[in-house]
Motif scaffolding. Structure first.
Motif, short mmCIF file in Angstrom:
data_model
loop_
_atom_site.label_atom_id
_atom_site.label_comp_id
_atom_site.label_asym_id
_atom_site.label_seq_id
_atom_site.Cartn_x
_atom_site.Cartn_y
_atom_site.Cartn_z
N THR A 116 0.85 -1.19 0.00
CA THR A 116 0.00 0.00 0.00
C THR A 116 0.88 1.24 0.00
O THR A 116 2.02 1.22 0.46
CB THR A 116 -0.91 0.04 1.23
N TYR A 117 0.34 2.32 -0.50
CA TYR A 117 1.03 3.61 -0.53
C TYR A 117 0.21 4.59 0.26
O TYR A 117 -0.99 4.69 0.06
CB TYR A 117 1.18 4.10 -1.97
N ARG A 118 0.85 5.33 1.14
CA ARG A 118 0.14 6.26 2.01
C ARG A 118 0.59 7.69 1.72
O ARG A 118 1.77 7.94 1.55
CB ARG A 118 0.40 5.93 3.49
N PRO A 138 -0.71 7.36 -7.90
CA PRO A 138 -0.32 7.42 -6.49
C PRO A 138 0.09 8.83 -6.07
O PRO A 138 0.70 9.56 -6.86
CB PRO A 138 0.87 6.45 -6.40
N PRO A 139 -0.27 9.25 -4.87
CA PRO A 139 -0.02 10.64 -4.45
C PRO A 139 1.46 10.94 -4.30
O PRO A 139 2.29 10.04 -4.22
CB PRO A 139 -0.74 10.71 -3.10
N GLY A 140 1.76 12.22 -4.26
CA GLY A 140 3.13 12.64 -4.09
C GLY A 140 3.81 12.91 -5.41
O GLY A 140 3.22 13.43 -6.36
N ARG A 141 5.07 12.53 -5.49
CA ARG A 141 5.87 12.85 -6.65
C ARG A 141 5.33 12.21 -7.93
O ARG A 141 5.38 12.80 -9.01
CB ARG A 141 7.31 12.38 -6.41
N THR A 142 4.79 11.01 -7.82
CA THR A 142 4.26 10.34 -9.01
C THR A 142 3.11 11.12 -9.62
O THR A 142 3.05 11.34 -10.83
CB THR A 142 3.79 8.91 -8.66
#
Length: 404
Positions: free
Chosen positions: A3-5, A190-194
């Protein structure tokens, strides 16, 4: 399950980490060749009483080709309702001058189809759904350019999952220039840099691709004006409701307007406005999902893309049968991940595709006459799409908050 948070460093797993079992190449290739030969045969004998599907390419696309080759986008043509990138697809048969326009268009469509199959097979799954699902639409996919657009969307989604968000964003941006819906494929990045890289690349690619034709060619943005006047197409959910009302005595009629058959009569404007309101509500739901999502898996981007396109499809004033090409392509990408939560949703798309081809081209005359048989087919098809949409929203919402 990985999972990615939000807030944590995002590193997508290596591509092999989420691959399902790769299909055997020989059986897949054999079925692809056999089914595509059958689709070509249907297209070759397109005048045998099951709808003039090929006339779109013979007539409309070829007319657009002549105008585009002359240095201008179609002017005053209400059937031209597509972003400027669609012009490149319409012009692409010119790359094969030894073939007729129709032959070249079909050849390039088959090439895009083969590319989608190869991408899905290399990703470890989904290729069988695409290979066996597309022929359920009979020969229609070969005579529309939706396969080419779907190829861009599929490649973009797989690139994001493989850890190449800039490439995925560029492909989604290019797809948006051809038909707007590929913009939705990045909603679940996916959140963040991506997400930043994917969305920025998509925006830059789309802006650059829109600016060049808008500045260099006249009438490049006319498509925006033509979209606003569209009514309720007979194959949409609103059209199905009006079809049932027509059988019950409603006095509306079917007329050819803006390149499609639409209902005209009392209360049609209300149905059209309701469709627009539902589209706005769908956008609000997607924003709420994105803001509230707490967990991402390697399947979330594809699952969100399919859910988003389903939402905008069922709330649209237009549901042309070729829209199922998009949904089958996105559903196939979902199946490339073992973590997808939309497997039941994807399976609902298969009977929906079969019913779409039954409505068009097989029973299209009955559809225009609003017969009970055609009405039953549309109720079943659109009922499946509505059920798939509700199920997708429910499963995506739960997965983003509690895991799977």
């Amino acid at each position: 399950m990985t999972t990615y948070r939000p807030g944590a460093p995002h590193r997508p797993p290596p591509p092999l980490a989420d691959r399902g079992r790769r299909p055997r190449p020989l059986p897949l290739t054999a079925v692809w060749l056999l089914t595509r030969a059958g689709m070509l045969l249907l297209l070759r004998y397109d005048d045998l009483g099951i709808g003039a599907v090929g006339l779109e390419v013979h007539g409309v696309y070829r007319r657009w080709y002549d105008q585009l080759a002359g240095g201008s986008f179609p002017a005053g043509d209400v059937t031209w309702q597509y972003p400027p990138g669609a012009g490149l697809v319409v012009l692409s048969p010119g790359l094969l001058p030894w073939l007729t326009y129709f032959q070249a268009f079909v050849a390039l469509t088959l090439l895009a189809d083969a590319a989608v199959t190869l991408l899905l097979a290399r990703a470890g799954g989904g290729a069988w759904l695409w290979t066996a699902g597309l022929p359920l639409l009979l020969h229609l996919p070969l005579a529309r350019y939706d396969v080419q657009v779907t190829a861009l969307a599929v490649a973009g989604l797989l690139a994001v999952r493989a850890g190449r968000p800039r490439l995925g964003g560029v492909l989604a941006g290019l797809g948006t220039l051809v038909k707007v819906w590929p913009a939705l494929t990045l909603l679940g990045a996916p959140p963040g840099r991506t997400t930043r890289r994917a969305w920025t690349s998509a925006a830059l690619a789309a802006a650059a691709g829109l600016a060049v034709p808008a500045l260099a060619f006249p009438h490049a943005l006319d498509f925006l004006r033509h979209q606003g006047g569209r009514g309720v197409q007979i194959e949409s959910l609103g059209g199905t409701a009006l079809m049932v009302a027509r059988l019950a005595g409603w006095p509306g009629r079917v007329e050819y307007r803006y390149g499609a058959f639409e209902f005209t009569g009392p209360q049609v404007a209300v149905v059209a406005q309701l469709s627009l309101l539902l589209t706005v509500a769908a956008l609000g739901w997607l924003v709420a999902w994105r803001v509230g999502a707490r967990r991402w898996t390697a399947a979330t981007a594809a699952d969100a893309a399919l859910t988003a396109v389903l939402l905008f499809t069922v709330t649209s004033r237009v549901i042309s049968p070729q829209y199922l090409v998009w949904l089958l392509g996105l559903g196939a990408v979902c199946l490339t991940s073992r973590h997808t939560v939309l497997r039941p949703v994807v399976l609902l798309l298969l009977p929906a595709a079969a019913l779409s081809s039954l409505a068009y081209p097989v029973l299209y005359v009955d559809l225009l006459r609003v017969t009970p048989a055609a009405c039953a087919v549309m109720v079943a098809r659109n009922g499946l799409l509505a059920a798939a949409t509700v199920l997708a929203c429910r499963r995506l919402w739960r997965a983003a908050r509690r895991g799977t």
